[in-house]
Design a protein around this motif. Structure first.
Motif: not given
Lengths: 239, 259
Positions: A94, A96-98, B21, B93, B95-96, B99-100
């Motif tokens: 999605e 922005g993520a990452g 990062k 993190h 959101d990561l 998802k992954v």
């Protein structure tokens, strides 16, 4: 090894932690009662997806589509039953993520591709393709926070679409971006699909793109799988 | 236990990218940029030197107070900044995590590596100070590196535990700030160990940072090294790491569900 996704009697429950103060929490802890209630979001889901298939997950909000994607991606685990996924998974993340907003688009390509499991050499090989596909050459050295949402989506999509991963998860990302870029993405996804050695799992409410793009669809309702069939029949049931 | 090292091989590039990062992103959109790595310890140094060598006076065995302080303050700054940012790293993190899939410990490891780079930069200032005060290091100064490795093990262990715990209960991040403040004054950083009342020294030495800090000063300035408390620190560090790692791995499976 051929990529495949097998779900066998998969159940998934989440613990719902309700807001509680310490005063309420302590007695329930002492009395041995759980302080979080479990909510089952997937009940007994079974299906198999084989190499070369393009499958849509269709259902209303809360039907369990995203949970299934998370189970395939391997970020969460079933409460009971078995999920077996063979092959690396690339989720079209999605917006922005990452990404990191202070870094430039160029730096974000490497960061995001690394998150998707690519190595340095793999990224360098397709770097020019990624940049060309995103149509963002002139903004590459600008911090990502200056990008519009559409531009970020284009960059994210361009990276994900170039991963060598055999399993691709597409979660409504196509909703953003202008019509031209959407068309270009679908075209690219169709090319990938036509190579016949990948699996694409597609979540969308857009009937047209599902019917055009997928040959199979799973209809979900309240965590149950209602039907597994062609997109046309599914959408007749759905709407 | 074999899984301990796999992320370094299988996710080497991801670890490198996340570390970059960590370092790059922090000082973007700032005027002096990387200089903050040096300005922060320098400012602390100035404050503590003022308070503790002009106001209070601590006996430091003929070593200029600034050097005495810096030799312990730099490793401490690494310890503290790593732990404070590792505590929030998984939450940041989120959101990561949703998802992954990848070995989650890569995220706290990247924090440790990023701060390690800061530490190396800040060490350069230490050498400038040595020249300025005309202090020569003892030949045993190279032993600093293996002792610092013990500290990295301890730091990583605490970071893994707090990162995972903070994902479950956000109280941890507030608690951590407080604990680090107490821990700072419970270690012989701004004052020498010799000022600790003799009847409490045994309890004081239970803190693994005491053995490490004392060992740094011993090898840098050539005092006799007290092996027994360094050994204690090493044992505690390894145990803390094992506990932190196992805890992290145990709750890793629910990260995406609770974040």
């Amino acid at each position: 090894m051929q990529p495949s996704i097998i779900f066998k009697n998969v159940k998934k429950e989440f613990l719902l932690q309700e807001d509680r103060t310490f005063k309420e929490f302590l007695p329930s802890l002492l009395s041995g009662k759980g302080w979080a209630t479990a909510k089952e979001v997937l009940h007994d889901i079974s299906f198999t997806i084989n190499q070369g298939e393009t499958v849509a997950l269709v259902g209303k909000n809360g039907a369990g589509k995203s949970t299934i994607l998370k189970l395939i991606a391997g970020v969460t685990y079933p409460s009971s039953g078995k999920v077996s996924v063979i092959g690396q998974v690339a989720p079209l993340i999605e917006l922005g993520a990452g990404f990191h907003h202070e870094l430039s688009g160029y730096e974000n390509i490497f960061l995001n591709a690394a998150i998707l499991g690519m190595h340095k050499k793999e990224i360098e090989l397709c770097l020019s393709d990624i940049i060309a596909f995103s149509e963002l050459e002139e903004y590459l050295h600008v911090p990502l926070k200056k990008y519009s949402t559409g531009m970020q989506m284009r960059l994210a999509f361009s990276i994900a679409i170039h991963t060598p991963a055999p399993i691709i998860l597409v979660d409504e990302v196509l909703a953003v971006g202008d019509a031209d870029f959407q068309k270009k993405c679908l075209k690219r996804l169709t090319e990938i699909k036509n190579t016949g050695d990948k699996i694409i799992v597609f979540v969308s409410h857009d009937e047209k793109s599902v019917v055009n793009f997928c040959e199979r669809a799973l209809l979900l309702k309240d965590g149950l799988m209602i039907t597994d069939g062609s997109p046309k029949t599914i959408f007749n049931l759905y709407s | 236990m074999f899984s301990l090292l796999t992320p370094f091989r299988s996710h080497k590039y991801l670890l490198l990218q996340l570390t970059q990062k960590e370092i790059k992103a922090r000082y973007k959109q700032s005027f002096v940029g990387y200089a903050w790595i040096l300005l922060n310890p320098l400012a602390q140094l100035a404050i503590y030197t003022f308070v503790f060598s002009l106001v209070f006076r601590f006996p430091t065995n003929n070593i200029p107070y600034a050097i005495f302080l810096f030799s312990a303050l730099l490793p401490w700054t690494f310890f503290q900044t790593t732990i404070l940012s590792a505590t929030n790293c998984l939450v940041n993190h989120a959101d990561l995590l949703k998802k992954v899939a990848f070995p989650r410990e890569v995220i706290p490891y990247s924090v440790v590596l990023g701060k390690l780079v800061d530490f190396i930069f800040a060490t350069a200032v230490f050498f400038v100070f040595l020249l300025f005060y005309k202090v020569t290091l003892h030949a045993s100064a190279l032993l600093f590196i293996p002792i610092f490795l013990i500290q990295i093990v301890l730091t990583t262990g605490v970071s893994l535990f707090l990162a995972a715990a903070n994902l479950l209960y956000r109280d941890i991040q507030y608690l951590t700030g407080l604990i680090m403040l107490v821990w700072f004054y419970a270690s012989p950083i701004v004052y020498p160990l010799s000022l600790v009342p003799a009847e409490y020294v045994w309890a004081y030495k239970l803190n693994p940072m005491v053995g490490l800090t004392e060992a740094y000063r011993s090898v840098l300035f050539g005092y006799p090294l007290e092996i027994s408390i360094l050994l204690w620190s090493a044992i505690v560090s390894v145990l803390v790491f094992c506990f932190g790692f196992l805890f992290f791995k145990k709750v890793e499976r629910v990260f995406a569900d609770v974040v």
